[in-house]
Design a protein around this motif. Structure first.
Motif, PDB file in Angstrom:
ATOM      1  N   SER A 129      -2.266   3.759   9.434  1.00 64.75           N
ATOM      2  CA  SER A 129      -1.423   3.076   8.466  1.00 64.75           C
ATOM      3  C   SER A 129      -1.695   3.676   7.092  1.00 64.75           C
ATOM      4  CB  SER A 129      -1.708   1.573   8.447  1.00 64.75           C
ATOM      5  OG  SER A 129      -0.872   0.922   7.507  1.00 64.75           O
ATOM      6  N   ALA A 130      -0.609   3.947   6.365  1.00 67.40           N
ATOM      7  CA  ALA A 130      -0.726   4.560   5.044  1.00 67.40           C
ATOM      8  C   ALA A 130       0.131   3.801   4.043  1.00 67.40           C
ATOM      9  CB  ALA A 130      -0.292   6.029   5.091  1.00 67.40           C
ATOM     10  N   ILE A 131      -0.147   4.026   2.756  1.00 71.35           N
ATOM     11  CA  ILE A 131       0.740   3.541   1.708  1.00 71.35           C
ATOM     12  C   ILE A 131       1.249   4.740   0.909  1.00 71.35           C
ATOM     13  CG2 ILE A 131      -0.419   1.313   1.527  1.00 71.35           C
ATOM     14  CD1 ILE A 131      -1.214   2.633  -1.408  1.00 71.35           C
ATOM     15  N   GLY A 185       8.145  11.006  -9.704  1.00 69.48           N
ATOM     16  CA  GLY A 185       8.985  10.326  -8.732  1.00 69.48           C
ATOM     17  C   GLY A 185       8.734  10.720  -7.293  1.00 69.48           C
ATOM     18  N   VAL A 186       7.715  11.558  -7.053  1.00 62.67           N
ATOM     19  CA  VAL A 186       7.392  11.990  -5.682  1.00 62.67           C
ATOM     20  C   VAL A 186       6.490  10.945  -5.042  1.00 62.67           C
ATOM     21  CG1 VAL A 186       6.278  13.768  -4.289  1.00 62.67           C
ATOM     22  CG2 VAL A 186       7.627  14.414  -6.304  1.00 62.67           C
ATOM     23  N   TRP A 187       6.767  10.598  -3.793  1.00 63.26           N
ATOM     24  CA  TRP A 187       5.972   9.606  -3.071  1.00 63.26           C
ATOM     25  C   TRP A 187       4.680  10.246  -2.568  1.00 63.26           C
ATOM     26  CZ3 TRP A 187       7.157   4.521  -3.063  1.00 63.26           C
ATOM     27  CH2 TRP A 187       8.445   4.170  -3.446  1.00 63.26           C
ATOM     28  N   GLN A 188       3.553   9.732  -3.060  1.00 68.77           N
ATOM     29  CA  GLN A 188       2.241  10.250  -2.696  1.00 68.77           C
ATOM     30  C   GLN A 188       1.598   9.348  -1.641  1.00 68.77           C
ATOM     31  OE1 GLN A 188       1.151  13.125  -3.671  1.00 68.77           O
ATOM     32  NE2 GLN A 188       2.776  13.518  -5.169  1.00 68.77           N
ATOM     33  N   ARG A 189       1.051   9.969  -0.607  1.00 67.37           N
ATOM     34  CA  ARG A 189       0.509   9.238   0.539  1.00 67.37           C
ATOM     35  C   ARG A 189      -0.990   9.002   0.405  1.00 67.37           C
ATOM     36  NH1 ARG A 189      -2.053  10.404   5.407  1.00 67.37           N
ATOM     37  NH2 ARG A 189      -1.377   9.125   7.208  1.00 67.37           N
ATOM     38  N   SER A 190      -1.434   7.775   0.759  1.00 67.98           N
ATOM     39  CA  SER A 190      -2.857   7.454   0.865  1.00 67.98           C
ATOM     40  C   SER A 190      -3.075   6.723   2.188  1.00 67.98           C
ATOM     41  CB  SER A 190      -3.317   6.558  -0.288  1.00 67.98           C
ATOM     42  OG  SER A 190      -3.152   7.198  -1.530  1.00 67.98           O
ATOM     43  N   GLN A 191      -3.937   7.260   3.041  1.00 73.94           N
ATOM     44  CA  GLN A 191      -4.200   6.604   4.315  1.00 73.94           C
ATOM     45  C   GLN A 191      -5.145   5.434   4.100  1.00 73.94           C
ATOM     46  OE1 GLN A 191      -4.235   8.965   7.896  1.00 73.94           O
ATOM     47  NE2 GLN A 191      -6.141   7.967   8.557  1.00 73.94           N
ATOM     48  N   VAL A 192      -4.780   4.278   4.638  1.00 72.32           N
ATOM     49  CA  VAL A 192      -5.539   3.056   4.406  1.00 72.32           C
ATOM     50  C   VAL A 192      -6.341   2.642   5.631  1.00 72.32           C
ATOM     51  CG1 VAL A 192      -5.332   0.609   3.793  1.00 72.32           C
ATOM     52  CG2 VAL A 192      -3.840   2.290   2.703  1.00 72.32           C
ATOM     53  N   LEU A 193      -5.786   2.862   6.830  1.00 66.49           N
ATOM     54  CA  LEU A 193      -6.405   2.369   8.057  1.00 66.49           C
ATOM     55  C   LEU A 193      -6.086   3.331   9.185  1.00 66.49           C
ATOM     56  CD1 LEU A 193      -7.939  -0.243   9.050  1.00 66.49           C
ATOM     57  CD2 LEU A 193      -5.701  -1.128   9.719  1.00 66.49           C
ATOM     58  N   ASP A 251      -7.423  -2.793  -6.601  1.00 68.75           N
ATOM     59  CA  ASP A 251      -7.265  -2.258  -7.944  1.00 68.75           C
ATOM     60  C   ASP A 251      -5.782  -2.242  -8.267  1.00 68.75           C
ATOM     61  OD1 ASP A 251      -6.138   0.604  -7.386  1.00 68.75           O
ATOM     62  OD2 ASP A 251      -7.842   0.377  -6.036  1.00 68.75           O
ATOM     63  N   ASP A 252      -5.477  -2.061  -9.534  1.00 74.91           N
ATOM     64  CA  ASP A 252      -4.093  -2.130 -10.002  1.00 74.91           C
ATOM     65  C   ASP A 252      -3.169  -1.156  -9.286  1.00 74.91           C
ATOM     66  OD1 ASP A 252      -3.812  -4.200 -11.692  1.00 74.91           O
ATOM     67  OD2 ASP A 252      -3.495  -3.020 -13.516  1.00 74.91           O
ATOM     68  N   ALA A 253      -3.643   0.068  -9.065  1.00 78.90           N
ATOM     69  CA  ALA A 253      -2.788   1.133  -8.549  1.00 78.90           C
ATOM     70  C   ALA A 253      -2.854   1.280  -7.030  1.00 78.90           C
ATOM     71  CB  ALA A 253      -3.157   2.457  -9.218  1.00 78.90           C
ATOM     72  N   GLY A 254      -3.593   0.420  -6.347  1.00 73.47           N
ATOM     73  CA  GLY A 254      -3.653   0.493  -4.890  1.00 73.47           C
ATOM     74  C   GLY A 254      -4.447   1.675  -4.371  1.00 73.47           C
ATOM     75  N   LYS A 255      -5.506   2.051  -5.076  1.00 76.56           N
ATOM     76  CA  LYS A 255      -6.353   3.152  -4.618  1.00 76.56           C
ATOM     77  C   LYS A 255      -7.390   2.682  -3.590  1.00 76.56           C
ATOM     78  CE  LYS A 255      -4.634   6.284  -7.440  1.00 76.56           C
ATOM     79  NZ  LYS A 255      -3.833   7.427  -6.928  1.00 76.56           N
ATOM     80  N   THR A 256      -7.788   1.414  -3.688  1.00 75.10           N
ATOM     81  CA  THR A 256      -8.796   0.861  -2.793  1.00 75.10           C
ATOM     82  C   THR A 256      -8.247  -0.404  -2.137  1.00 75.10           C
ATOM     83  OG1 THR A 256     -10.539   1.664  -4.291  1.00 75.10           O
ATOM     84  CG2 THR A 256     -11.181   0.045  -2.611  1.00 75.10           C
ATOM     85  N   TRP A 257      -8.458  -0.523  -0.818  1.00 73.56           N
ATOM     86  CA  TRP A 257      -7.904  -1.650  -0.070  1.00 73.56           C
ATOM     87  C   TRP A 257      -8.994  -2.310   0.760  1.00 73.56           C
ATOM     88  CZ3 TRP A 257      -2.516  -2.922   0.104  1.00 73.56           C
ATOM     89  CH2 TRP A 257      -1.719  -2.091  -0.691  1.00 73.56           C
ATOM     90  N   ARG A 258      -8.931  -3.628   0.859  1.00 73.37           N
ATOM     91  CA  ARG A 258      -9.831  -4.407   1.695  1.00 73.37           C
ATOM     92  C   ARG A 258      -9.128  -4.722   3.010  1.00 73.37           C
ATOM     93  NH1 ARG A 258     -10.925  -9.976  -0.756  1.00 73.37           N
ATOM     94  NH2 ARG A 258      -8.950 -10.466   0.282  1.00 73.37           N
TER      95      ARG A 258
END
Length: 344
Positions: A267-269, A276-284, A324-331
């Motif tokens: 799962s990613a965000i 305006g480019v969508w940058q991917r961060s894998q969360v799980l 965090d505000d920008a969604g860099k870290t997720w619980r």
């Protein structure tokens, strides 16, 4: 990298502002195969009811006593697979559509789409009107394509005759409801170039009164928008996606939450950068058969979290909360284990 003491304090402060979720399981029925679920006010009493497409039946459960009312049975010889429910005419009572004829291996003859006409007593059987369908009909949503006009948008898994995700694209189609639902519904092709699709999400990103549609596929995420009586499809990303939902981060930015790929293991965000480019961060990752995403402010923090569910390894549902505000870290919080409990 180990966080600095200041960063650790900030993360702890944000985490304390987002309480751990507390959900209580309440069983209301036992299903044969609960394929699809929707939430809408069926009887116009102002309370949201639960609508379920089970294997061979369609039923709704009255809020708050959860009394069961079966409104359709045996629509096709194969299973029901999805349901869309929303008040589209402003009378306070939901209109319901059903996808059925579920046989994902048959990309030629499978599938069915029905609009259900409600009787005066909505606890009794509804009349099923069969509509055009594409093979492997899989998901559907009511979408407000213009002010007051709600089309039924239906997503198949594969294109006609498609094999192993190769061949014709899957036709995402908007059905324009006529005044008399027994008359022919006008069809609008929303997107027919993507493969191995799974789900869709209505959004309101552009100016005007209408909604747009996000869809995921083997080719990535698509933004589909009504234009001049038709639709335009814009590819946003190129990583294979099965599920997609949109939400708001604490800083107000839109994020997209995904399961990757279809029936995937991660799962990613995605968040737009300054250009305006969508940058991917894998969360799980590390799960199997990811199958559902839901975004909402479950915790009452003023921004959104998202739930992801899977049915394979250690099946269950998890809640992901931005720290965090920008969604860099997720619980990650465990909502259920051993059960795969939701699908949208």
């Amino acid at each position: 990298m180990k966080p600095t003491p200041l960063l650790a304090l900030l993360l702890a402060a944000v985490a304390s502002a987002a309480p751990e979720p507390k959900f209580r399981l309440q069983e209301i029925d036992k299903l044969e195969i609960g394929y699809g679920v929707a939430i809408a006010d069926v009887d116009g009493d102002g309370k949201p009811d639960i609508i379920v497409a089970d294997k061979t039946t369609v039923q709704w459960y009255h809020n708050p006593d959860w009394k069961k009312h079966v409104i359709a049975e045996n629509l096709t010889k194969d299973d029901n697979v999805c349901v869309a429910a929303r008040d589209i005419d402003g009378d306070g009572k939901a209109e319901i559509a059903i996808g059925a004829g579920w046989n994902p291996s048959d990309t030629v003859k499978s599938g069915a789409v029905f609009f259900l006409i409600a009787p005066a007593d909505r606890t009794q059987k509804w009349e099923a009107v069969k509509l055009h369908h594409e093979p492997t009909t899989h998901r559907m949503q009511w979408v407000e394509v213009a002010k007051g006009r709600w089309d039924l948008v239906v997503q198949p898994l594969h294109g006609i005759g498609n094999k192993a995700g190769v061949g014709a694209g899957a036709k995402l189609i908007a059905y324009e409801k006529p005044a008399n639902p027994k008359d022919e519904w006008k069809l609008h092709v929303v997107n027919d170039v993507s493969h191995m699709t799974h789900n869709l999400q209505p959004v309101r990103w552009a100016e005007g009164s209408g909604q747009q549609v996000l869809s995921g596929s083997k080719e990535g995420l698509w933004f589909n928008a009504p234009k001049d009586g038709g639709w335009t499809a814009t590819q946003l990303t190129n990583v294979a996606v099965g599920e997609v939902r949109d939400g708001k981060l604490p800083n107000g930015q839109t994020f997209l939450a995904t399961v990757e790929p279809m029936h995937g293991t991660a799962s990613a965000i995605y968040v737009r950068d300054g250009s305006g480019v969508w940058q991917r961060s894998q969360v799980l990752d590390g799960f199997k058969d990811g199958h559902a995403i839901a975004c909402a402010d479950f915790l009452g923090t003023g921004s959104d979290q998202y739930m992801v569910g899977w049915r394979g390894t250690d099946p269950g549902v998890r809640l992901l909360t931005p720290l965090d505000d920008a969604g860099k870290t997720w619980r990650t919080s465990v909502i259920s284990r051993g059960l795969f409990a939701f699908r949208k």
